[in-house]
Motif scaffolding. Sequence first.
Motif, short mmCIF file in Angstrom:
data_model
loop_
_atom_site.label_atom_id
_atom_site.label_comp_id
_atom_site.label_asym_id
_atom_site.label_seq_id
_atom_site.Cartn_x
_atom_site.Cartn_y
_atom_site.Cartn_z
N TYR A 1 -19.23 21.76 1.60
CA TYR A 1 -20.38 21.83 0.70
C TYR A 1 -19.98 21.20 -0.62
N ASP A 2 -20.92 20.51 -1.26
CA ASP A 2 -20.66 20.03 -2.62
C ASP A 2 -21.98 19.87 -3.36
N LEU A 3 -21.90 19.99 -4.67
CA LEU A 3 -23.06 19.79 -5.54
C LEU A 3 -22.59 19.03 -6.78
N HIS A 4 -23.35 18.01 -7.16
CA HIS A 4 -23.06 17.30 -8.41
C HIS A 4 -24.33 17.22 -9.24
N ARG A 5 -24.14 17.23 -10.56
CA ARG A 5 -25.28 17.07 -11.46
C ARG A 5 -25.76 15.62 -11.44
N ILE B 1 -19.80 12.35 0.51
CA ILE B 1 -18.43 12.08 0.98
C ILE B 1 -17.50 13.23 0.63
N HIS B 2 -17.70 13.85 -0.53
CA HIS B 2 -16.85 15.00 -0.90
C HIS B 2 -17.04 16.15 0.10
N ALA B 3 -18.28 16.39 0.50
CA ALA B 3 -18.55 17.46 1.48
C ALA B 3 -17.95 17.09 2.84
#
Length: 167
Positions: A9-13, A43-45
């Motif tokens: 899982y990832d979240l970016h502003r 890609i980070h997730a």
Amino acid sequence: MEPRVGFGYDLHRLVAGRRLVLGGLEIPYAKGLAGHSDGDCLIHAIIDALLGALGQGDIGQLFPDKDPEYKDVSSLRLLREVVAKVRALGFEISNLDSVVVAERPRLQPYFPEMKRILGRVLGLKSGELSLKAKTNEGVGPVGKGQALACWVVVAVGKKAKAGRKKA
Ligand code: MG
């Protein structure tokens, strides 16, 4: 095969003055993803899902965001390193499923090109690599267009060691 599953899982502003790079593809939009690297949330997730399947920690341990080497780095480069690690440990990726949650922009039109880019790095055919887009129904920071979030599941398999007989 010895199947393993990993979850990421990832979240970016989403902020003004940044390029929007997602799934290794630059998407024309007024805002981009904040981050030490290019901010490629998908890609980070994927990287976290792969590392999770192998029990190898997480992206922050492997590529610290304080390290100047990773400033504005292409996340595709990081993904290539992780896929090499997967293979070095004797695993192959079986399939990948994902959900990208963004109120804007509309991502569906970019999925074929993203699948081509990611499929080449991951060694997956189109039917083995799934990208799905959702909005957050206007709710919360993602729904207000202030952030973008990604969820990824991967399955990896290890071929049985030569000489090991079936029970
Ligand atoms: Mg990230």
